[in-house]
Design a protein around this motif. Structure first.
Motif, PDB file in Angstrom:
ATOM      1  N   LEU A 100       0.795  -1.162   0.168  1.00  0.00           N
ATOM      2  CA  LEU A 100      -0.015   0.084   0.218  1.00  0.00           C
ATOM      3  C   LEU A 100       0.887   1.285   0.012  1.00  0.00           C
ATOM      4  N   GLY A 101       2.024   1.109   0.698  1.00  0.00           N
ATOM      5  CA  GLY A 101       2.867   2.484   1.021  1.00  0.00           C
ATOM      6  C   GLY A 101       3.541   2.803  -0.508  1.00  0.00           C
ATOM      7  N   ARG A 102       4.060   1.661  -1.185  1.00  0.00           N
ATOM      8  CA  ARG A 102       4.578   1.750  -2.375  1.00  0.00           C
ATOM      9  C   ARG A 102       3.617   2.226  -3.474  1.00  0.00           C
ATOM     10  N   ARG A 103       2.152   1.946  -3.612  1.00  0.00           N
ATOM     11  CA  ARG A 103       1.345   2.267  -4.427  1.00  0.00           C
ATOM     12  C   ARG A 103       0.906   3.678  -4.137  1.00  0.00           C
ATOM     13  N   ASP A 104       0.752   4.101  -2.996  1.00  0.00           N
ATOM     14  CA  ASP A 104       0.740   5.470  -2.370  1.00  0.00           C
ATOM     15  C   ASP A 104       1.810   6.413  -3.061  1.00  0.00           C
ATOM     16  N   ARG A 105       3.228   5.962  -2.828  1.00  0.00           N
ATOM     17  CA  ARG A 105       3.973   6.808  -3.248  1.00  0.00           C
ATOM     18  C   ARG A 105       4.028   6.811  -4.804  1.00  0.00           C
ATOM     19  N   ARG A 109       4.011  10.238  -7.197  1.00  0.00           N
ATOM     20  CA  ARG A 109       4.977  10.723  -8.147  1.00  0.00           C
ATOM     21  C   ARG A 109       4.231  10.916  -9.614  1.00  0.00           C
ATOM     22  N   ILE A 110       3.214  10.405  -9.710  1.00  0.00           N
ATOM     23  CA  ILE A 110       2.404  10.517 -11.273  1.00  0.00           C
ATOM     24  C   ILE A 110       1.769  12.190 -10.964  1.00  0.00           C
ATOM     25  N   ALA A 111       1.265  12.321  -9.828  1.00  0.00           N
ATOM     26  CA  ALA A 111       0.547  13.765  -9.476  1.00  0.00           C
ATOM     27  C   ALA A 111       1.877  14.842  -9.579  1.00  0.00           C
ATOM     28  N   GLU A 112       3.012  14.505  -9.175  1.00  0.00           N
ATOM     29  CA  GLU A 112       4.106  15.413  -9.428  1.00  0.00           C
ATOM     30  C   GLU A 112       4.418  15.719 -10.890  1.00  0.00           C
ATOM     31  N   ILE A 113       4.356  14.561 -11.566  1.00  0.00           N
ATOM     32  CA  ILE A 113       5.047  14.751 -13.192  1.00  0.00           C
ATOM     33  C   ILE A 113       3.644  15.254 -13.784  1.00  0.00           C
ATOM     34  N   LEU A 148       5.171  10.023 -17.547  1.00  0.00           N
ATOM     35  CA  LEU A 148       3.637   9.062 -16.996  1.00  0.00           C
ATOM     36  C   LEU A 148       3.689   7.890 -17.616  1.00  0.00           C
ATOM     37  N   THR A 149       4.039   7.406 -18.742  1.00  0.00           N
ATOM     38  CA  THR A 149       3.827   6.156 -19.490  1.00  0.00           C
ATOM     39  C   THR A 149       4.488   5.223 -18.530  1.00  0.00           C
ATOM     40  N   GLY A 150       5.785   5.471 -18.242  1.00  0.00           N
ATOM     41  CA  GLY A 150       6.487   4.592 -17.278  1.00  0.00           C
ATOM     42  C   GLY A 150       6.004   4.325 -15.943  1.00  0.00           C
ATOM     43  N   LEU A 151       5.408   5.588 -15.376  1.00  0.00           N
ATOM     44  CA  LEU A 151       4.961   5.542 -14.170  1.00  0.00           C
ATOM     45  C   LEU A 151       3.604   4.759 -13.863  1.00  0.00           C
ATOM     46  N   HIS A 152       2.994   5.152 -15.151  1.00  0.00           N
ATOM     47  CA  HIS A 152       1.610   4.457 -14.856  1.00  0.00           C
ATOM     48  C   HIS A 152       1.917   2.778 -15.177  1.00  0.00           C
ATOM     49  N   HIS A 153       2.797   2.512 -15.871  1.00  0.00           N
ATOM     50  CA  HIS A 153       2.980   0.939 -16.264  1.00  0.00           C
ATOM     51  C   HIS A 153       3.342   0.430 -14.919  1.00  0.00           C
ATOM     52  N   ARG A 154       4.414   1.056 -14.102  1.00  0.00           N
ATOM     53  CA  ARG A 154       4.548   0.777 -12.850  1.00  0.00           C
ATOM     54  C   ARG A 154       3.693   0.542 -11.817  1.00  0.00           C
ATOM     55  N   LEU A 155       2.663   1.936 -11.892  1.00  0.00           N
ATOM     56  CA  LEU A 155       1.677   1.682 -11.200  1.00  0.00           C
ATOM     57  C   LEU A 155       0.746   0.457 -11.219  1.00  0.00           C
ATOM     58  N   GLY A 156       0.352   0.013 -12.296  1.00  0.00           N
ATOM     59  CA  GLY A 156      -0.429  -1.288 -12.667  1.00  0.00           C
ATOM     60  C   GLY A 156       0.350  -2.452 -12.016  1.00  0.00           C
ATOM     61  N   GLU A 157       1.536  -2.355 -11.962  1.00  0.00           N
ATOM     62  CA  GLU A 157       2.436  -3.476 -11.397  1.00  0.00           C
ATOM     63  C   GLU A 157       1.965  -3.581  -9.825  1.00  0.00           C
ATOM     64  N   LEU A 158       2.221  -2.209  -9.158  1.00  0.00           N
ATOM     65  CA  LEU A 158       1.744  -1.985  -7.972  1.00  0.00           C
ATOM     66  C   LEU A 158       0.569  -2.339  -7.567  1.00  0.00           C
ATOM     67  N   GLU A 159      -0.510  -2.069  -8.250  1.00  0.00           N
ATOM     68  CA  GLU A 159      -1.876  -2.450  -8.025  1.00  0.00           C
ATOM     69  C   GLU A 159      -2.215  -3.739  -7.920  1.00  0.00           C
ATOM     70  N   GLU A 160      -1.580  -4.356  -8.902  1.00  0.00           N
ATOM     71  CA  GLU A 160      -1.784  -6.020  -8.981  1.00  0.00           C
ATOM     72  C   GLU A 160      -1.008  -6.701  -7.787  1.00  0.00           C
ATOM     73  N   ALA A 161       0.028  -5.918  -7.383  1.00  0.00           N
ATOM     74  CA  ALA A 161       0.914  -6.532  -6.034  1.00  0.00           C
ATOM     75  C   ALA A 161      -0.067  -6.277  -4.740  1.00  0.00           C
ATOM     76  N   LEU A 162      -0.716  -4.977  -4.862  1.00  0.00           N
ATOM     77  CA  LEU A 162      -1.682  -4.794  -3.885  1.00  0.00           C
ATOM     78  C   LEU A 162      -2.956  -5.708  -3.720  1.00  0.00           C
ATOM     79  N   HIS A 163      -3.233  -5.661  -4.680  1.00  0.00           N
ATOM     80  CA  HIS A 163      -4.531  -6.549  -4.860  1.00  0.00           C
ATOM     81  C   HIS A 163      -4.287  -8.249  -4.485  1.00  0.00           C
ATOM     82  N   LEU A 164      -3.219  -8.621  -4.875  1.00  0.00           N
ATOM     83  CA  LEU A 164      -2.880  -9.751  -4.764  1.00  0.00           C
ATOM     84  C   LEU A 164      -2.530  -9.952  -3.001  1.00  0.00           C
ATOM     85  N   ALA A 165      -1.823  -9.025  -2.291  1.00  0.00           N
ATOM     86  CA  ALA A 165      -1.513  -8.886  -0.989  1.00  0.00           C
ATOM     87  C   ALA A 165      -2.919  -8.974  -0.140  1.00  0.00           C
ATOM     88  N   GLU A 166      -3.786  -8.162  -0.673  1.00  0.00           N
ATOM     89  CA  GLU A 166      -5.107  -7.943   0.030  1.00  0.00           C
ATOM     90  C   GLU A 166      -5.940  -9.031  -0.007  1.00  0.00           C
TER      91      GLU A 166
END
Length: 668
Positions: A100-105, A109-113, A148-166
């Motif tokens: 969850l912390g990785r996803r929020d960070r 970052r996406i908001a900053e860029i 943003l393309t790279g960050l959103h791709h990484r965000l998808g991976e983090l969302e999937e990892a968060l969903h799996l952990a949940e």
């Protein structure tokens, strides 16, 4: 004289009788009785009802159990105590928090860029207009898009990892919630045992039987019916859906299921006398008597033996040991009011009325709270009521002798050796019992009925044919009880006036001496599952019909015709003639018997007559498993394989002139 610790015997759970709510367990223990006759039997559940403990010696005439009481101890578990499920849940909580912390960070970052915008330098009033560097704008936009393309791709991976952990955390939490309560999940493990005193034991081994009641067990009946087409026999298997959270796993035990209420009281009713004459006040029951002489000297030998290790050590196995989930030693229960002691141990205190609870005095060394502001005026002094003459009169709860507790030698003051209505409160045991009793609120399986509702005024018991395992996890488990002898035959029924379809049904008749309780029945025809039906309660000898659905191999066709005419010398009677023609075709490879239902009008007017013209029959009152509406008529046809048959019937309605049927005379 110093008495040593009791010898510990291990016990094995042998059989359990599950009631509508609660269960009665039977344990066996074997060993050699020491010279003092004191034995401690271990392995009892933490939800045990202390008042239900019974013990006896098996297979011996001389020895007997002179005393049986429940003893509770506590033991601090080591740091390396196995607790896999709880450790797994804690680990997955950390994994989920990290994901969850990785996803929020990443979202930050996406908001900053995404907030990057070109900002032109400030222009003074006298400065001329400058040309906009388009290349710089485009370079910045390309940079933002690439990032943003790279960050959103990484965000998808983090969302999937968060969903799996949940998901993994939810699964582990559910497993922990449904885990067996046989093993303690707290840092302090509470163990319950039975302290027995055996008299007359010899040098050889003895086998003891312990019986006790526990809450947190329920059951509902279910059935499985196997049937072969063309065969008038079948198998009805009784199964029980069991859920228990008694604190111990039932492993390899003989199970029995009863419909009785284990908590139902069996007190004899009090019959009041009926008198003719003047009314007299009812006499209050006198349940109080003077304490026996020499009660204080009864414990002189116990006091002379010296002080015991302490209430905490005697109760929990060590000084200062807290209960499960606690943070310190369990405080002793507060002293009871003096009225109970006066009612059951001696006369009331001087200067007070019987059963009057006096306020507790404040010790001289106790810290005092801040003084409250003085009242405006002191309350008027009320003189104490004069003491009532005669012995104390206990109230209703104080006459409930089943709830009274005889206090032992560890009590101090006037409580030793006397009966009190209040029982000592143990928060640890109360929590275990609360969790166990929550099983009664479990949702029932589909079409299930609680045995207390379906048994009616009678109680039944069903013994399982083989031993079974039921873990203490609070979920439903299916146990096969045994096969039940039932009468079974296949019938085909059709009501062509409503629907031109033939339906197959099984007629069950209870051929046993016990009732078949209401519950779901899984019907299997020719080794293929067909449907799940609701079986009602069948008394011994009762008959019920279970529908199997449409019989596709049998066809039915119905045709009708009506004719209206007049009769009589002057044509003063209207005659309504109705004809019915039914054809049946058996396309099955076996002969069948079909029951065709028709209905004839029924009248309560003596002037209206109905004359039947058919070979049908009226159903006998009270015969068969079904209820028939008034005017029902039945044809029973035997059709060979591949044969076709037809039946004709009809009736005439004769109505005097000036009258008509409701809805029209030509109504079919």
């Amino acid at each position: 004289m110093t008495v040593g610790p009791a010898r510990s015997w291990e016990s094995t759970l042998d059989s359990v009788v599950v009631y509508a709510q609660g269960a009665l367990c039977r344990r066996l223990a074997r060993g050699t009785v020491p010279s003092d006759g004191r034995v401690r039997v271990t392995g009892l559940p933490r939800t045990l009802d202390p008042g239900s403990l019974r013990a006896r010696v098996l297979g011996a005439c001389g020895p007997r159990v002179a005393e049986a009481r429940v003893a509770t101890e506590a033991e601090v578990l080591g740091a390396d105590a196995p607790d896999g499920l709880r450790d797994e849940v804690e680990r997955l909580k950390d994994v989920y928090a990290t994901a969850l912390g990785r996803r929020d960070r990443q979202v930050s970052r996406i908001a900053e860029i995404g907030a990057l915008r070109p900002v032109p330098p400030p222009r003074k009033r006298d400065d001329p207009h400058r040309r906009t560097p388009v290349d710089a704008w485009l370079n910045l936009a390309a940079f933002v898009d690439e990032r943003l393309t790279g960050l959103h791709h990484r965000l998808g991976e983090l969302e999937e990892a968060l969903h799996l952990a949940e998901h993994e955390l939810a699964v582990a939490g559910d497993r922990l919630e449904r885990a067996s309560t046989d093993a303690s999940s707290a840092p302090v493990e509470t163990t319950v045992g039975a302290l027995l005193t055996v008299d007359g034991a010899g040098p050889g081994e003895l086998e003891l039987e312990l019986e006790y009641g526990v809450p947190g067990a329920v059951w509902v009946p279910a059935y499985r019916l196997d049937h072969r087409q063309g065969d008038d026999s079948g198998r009805l298997v009784l199964r029980a859906s069991v859920a228990q959270r008694t604190g111990e796993d039932w492993t390899g035990v003989r199970l029995a299921f009863a419909t009785a209420d284990l908590r139902r009281r069996t007190d004899l009713p009090k019959l009041r006398s009926i008198r003719i004459g003047r009314s007299q006040p009812a006499l209050a029951p006198a349940g109080w008597r003077e304490p026996p002489a020499g009660l204080a000297g009864l414990f002189s030998g116990y006091d002379a033996a010296g002080p015991r290790p302490g209430p905490a050590a005697a109760e929990w196995g060590g000084p200062g040991i807290a209960g499960a989930g606690g943070s310190g030693p369990v405080p002793p229960p507060p002293p009871p009011p003096s009225r109970a002691a006066a009612a059951y141990g001696g006369p009331p205190a001087p200067g007070s009325a019987p059963f009057a609870a006096a306020p507790a005095p404040i010790p001289s060394g106790a810290p005092r709270r801040a003084a409250a502001p003085p009242p405006m005026a002191p309350p008027p002094l009320v003189p104490p009521a004069p003491p009532r003459a005669g012995p104390p009169r206990p109230s209703g709860p104080e006459l409930d002798y089943d709830a009274l507790v005889l206090r032992g030698p560890d009590e101090r003051g006037e409580r030793r050796g006397r009966l009190f209505p209040e029982a000592p409160f143990d928060p640890v045991v109360a929590e275990y019992r609360r969790r166990a009793e929550a099983v009664a609120a479990l949702p029932l399986p589909g079409q299930s009925v609680r045995p207390r509702e379906s048994a009616g005024s009678f109680d039944h018991r069903f013994d399982a044919a083989a031993r079974a395992d039921v873990p203490s996890d609070g979920t439903w488990h299916t146990v096969t009880v045994g096969e039940i002898a039932v009468g079974l035959r296949t019938e085909y029924l059709c009501v062509p006036s409503v629907e031109q379809t033939v339906y197959a049904s099984l007629v069950l008749s209870n051929a046993t001496g016990q009732a078949l309780l209401a519950g779901p029945v899984d019907v299997t025809v020719d080794d293929e599952f067909l449907l799940t039906a609701a079986l009602p309660t069948l008394a011994p000898g009762g008959v019920r019909r279970v529908g199997l659905g449409p019989a596709e191999g049998i066809r039915v066709t119905r045709r009708t015709h009506q004719h209206e005419s007049t009769a009589g010398l002057r044509g003063n009677t209207t005659v309504l003639s109705h004809g019915v023609h039914v054809e049946l075709a058996n396309g099955l490879a076996r002969p069948v018997r079909v029951e065709v239902h028709e209905r004839v009008p029924v009248t309560s007017d003596p002037d209206v007559r109905i004359e039947e013209r058919a070979r049908w029959t009226a159903p006998e009152e009270g015969a068969g498993p079904d209820r028939h509406a008034p005017g029902t008529r039945i044809w029973r046809l035997d059709l060979p394989a591949g044969a076709t048959s037809a039946v004709d019937g009809g009736y005439e309605i004769r109505i005097p002139t000036g009258k008509s049927l409701v809805g029209g005379n030509r109504r079919s």
